[in-house]
Scaffold this active site. Structure first.
Site, PDB file in Angstrom:
ATOM      1  N   ASP A   1      -7.829  79.489 -70.180  1.00 20.62           N
ATOM      2  CA  ASP A   1      -8.860  80.359 -69.598  1.00 20.62           C
ATOM      3  C   ASP A   1     -10.243  79.724 -69.730  1.00 20.62           C
ATOM      4  O   ASP A   1     -10.676  79.354 -70.813  1.00 20.62           O
ATOM      5  CB  ASP A   1      -8.844  81.717 -70.312  1.00 20.62           C
ATOM      6  CG  ASP A   1      -9.516  82.814 -69.509  1.00 20.62           C
ATOM      7  OD1 ASP A   1     -10.544  82.548 -68.876  1.00 20.62           O
ATOM      8  OD2 ASP A   1      -9.012  83.949 -69.541  1.00 20.62           O
TER       9      ASP A   1
ATOM     10  N   HIS B   1      -7.786  82.934 -64.846  1.00 17.71           N
ATOM     11  CA  HIS B   1      -8.410  84.159 -65.347  1.00 17.71           C
ATOM     12  C   HIS B   1      -8.094  85.378 -64.482  1.00 17.71           C
ATOM     13  O   HIS B   1      -8.149  86.512 -64.966  1.00 17.71           O
ATOM     14  CB  HIS B   1      -9.922  83.952 -65.431  1.00 17.71           C
ATOM     15  CG  HIS B   1     -10.655  85.042 -66.117  1.00 17.71           C
ATOM     16  ND1 HIS B   1     -10.524  85.303 -67.473  1.00 17.71           N
ATOM     17  CD2 HIS B   1     -11.534  85.965 -65.645  1.00 17.71           C
ATOM     18  CE1 HIS B   1     -11.297  86.312 -67.801  1.00 17.71           C
ATOM     19  NE2 HIS B   1     -11.911  86.747 -66.709  1.00 17.71           N
TER      20      HIS B   1
ATOM     21  N   SER C   1     -10.289  91.188 -67.891  1.00 15.62           N
ATOM     22  CA  SER C   1     -11.466  90.470 -68.392  1.00 15.62           C
ATOM     23  C   SER C   1     -12.348  91.381 -69.247  1.00 15.62           C
ATOM     24  O   SER C   1     -11.905  91.870 -70.281  1.00 15.62           O
ATOM     25  CB  SER C   1     -12.229  89.881 -67.204  1.00 15.62           C
ATOM     26  OG  SER C   1     -13.236  89.000 -67.617  1.00 15.62           O
TER      27      SER C   1
END
Length: 440
Positions: free
Chosen positions: A388, A416, A156
């Site tokens: 996502d 995610h 991320s």
């Protein structure tokens, strides 16, 4: 901020060593400047934790540094050898550096900000962005590892750090693996939220479709919270919009299931929310473990003269009345910071003046060198999760199309948090291997 002093056991090297199940661990601390521009005095102490297969602890292994998500996220504290860590330990010595301000790296909380005015607080918070994190990693790499090249694995927000790293110090890197975290470049916070609000609405609809009885259950919770007198165990009022923010979990697996069971236990009896529901609500939303997550959420998009960011998520929400706390079925929100959070959440209140100052800031330190990224020669492999909820796949693919030596693997198999499956890292390594492997 000044470094936290401490002692470490073991040899004179400064390392403390111990074992987790299937993992050899050693850790130490390194002091680095708070502000490398010299405007602010002080130091930050970084916690560096190194993981290795216990049977290979004396081997000369390549280094892999894990770049944690966030912003404002400490590294994982593994309980066992599994997932991406198990894959990595087969070939690497894994390095975990808690991001400054988090975990064991001189934590930054409201007590520090409470003594500062808005401008001073904003200047301090600006020292916790990706450029500072990369500089910290470079200090660790040179001070502890003698300047050896290393590979990065990013989750991320770790992808934001990766692109900054490739922009300022690519010669430090052997290869870069990114999971669900390629930022749009040049960064545009308003565009991010134009895309992600629709995704959150869609994910809420999927949750209700899977658990249709929860439409009424969530509405009943929201109606009770709208009365304005529901207190959490820490004394905060639980508002409807704070409840909506728990939708961030819908972008993970098994987030919808967690939400379903959370909603199921809401009412101890008609009209009264249960103690268990309220306790879980405070754990999910108090930010006790990570106040920098919401505090820095929009600041990660500041780059050069692209300010002010001006509370971009709130501005987009204002254009979408369907997200109103009075609307039914109630829509949840996701990874979006709103100004009300710094009024309603007690652990975030001391950050309010500084965060409002950041929202008005027009100039930022640059994070990306687009020309250098275009000419990049460091192998980059990124998994882009097609659906996502947090990082728009279109923006990710657009950026990767302009980063040299990069490859994208697009899939809708994962959410995610797909990095938790060891197959993700295995596939990313295959992509790099099949094009010649990591830089030696």
């Amino acid at each position: 901020m000044s470094a936290v002093s401490g002692t470490s056991a073991g040899s004179g090297s400064g390392w403390t060593s111990y074992l987790l199940p299937g993992v050899g661990v050693r850790e130490r601390r390194v002091s680095v400047p708070l502000d490398r521009s010299g405007r602010l005095a002080g130091e930050v102490e970084l916690l560096v934790r190194e993981l290795v297969d216990p049977t290979r602890r004396d081997d000369d292994l390549p280094l892999l540094v894990y770049l944690q998500g966030g912003p404002g996220g400490a590294n994982p504290r593994p309980l066992r050898r599994d997932g991406w860590l198990d894959v990595a330990l087969r070939d690497y010595r894994v390095v975990l550096v808690d991001q400054r301000g988090t975990g064991g790296s001189t934590p930054l909380d409201g007590e520090v900000l409470a003594g500062l005015d808005a401008r001073a607080g904003a200047d301090l918070l600006a020292c916790f962005r990706a450029d500072s994190l990369v500089a910290d990693l470079e200090d660790v790499r040179t001070q502890i590892y003698g300047g050896r090249l290393w590979t990065t694995l990013a989750q991320s927000f770790g992808g934001w750090i990766t692109l900054t790293y490739l922009s300022v110090a690519p010669t430090a890197l052997r290869a870069c693996y990114i999971a669900g975290g390629v930022p749009g470049t040049p960064p545009d916070a308003a565009e991010v939220y134009r895309r992600t609000f629709g995704r959150v609405a869609g994910r809420t609809g999927e949750y209700y479709e899977r658990y249709p009885a929860d439409v009424g259950a969530v509405a009943a919770i929201a109606d009770r919270l709208a009365e304005g007198d529901v207190l959490l165990p820490d004394g905060d009022v639980l508002t409807v919009r704070r409840f909506q923010s728990m939708g961030i979990d819908l972008g993970m697996k098994p987030g919808p299931e967690r939400m379903h069971w959370f909603v199921e236990k809401a009412f101890a009896r008609p009209g009264r929310l249960s103690a268990g529901f309220l306790q879980e609500a405070v754990v999910r939303t108090s930010q006790a473990d990570g106040p920098l997550f919401w505090t820095l959420q929009e600041s990660i998009y500041g780059h050069g003269s692209n300010g002010p960011l001006a509370w971009a998520a709130q501005a987009e929400r204002d254009r979408r009345p369907e997200f109103g706390p009075d609307r039914r079925p109630l829509l949840f929100t996701g990874e979006m910071a709103f100004p009300w959070m710094f009024e309603e959440i007690r652990l975030l209140r001391p950050f309010a003046p500084a965060v409002h100052e950041l929202a008005a800031r027009t100039e930022w330190s640059p994070l990306y060198d687009l020309d250098r990224l275009a000419a990049n020669e460091v192998p980059v492999a990124a998994v882009v999760y097609h659906d996502d909820m947090f990082v728009d796949s279109g923006l990710q693919l657009d950026t990767l199309s302009r980063v040299g030596s990069s490859q994208a693997w697009v899939t809708n198999e994962y959410e995610h948090d797909g990095i938790g499956d060891g197959r993700v890292l295995e596939r990313l390594r295959e992509l790099v291997r099949d094009r010649g492997g990591e830089i030696r």
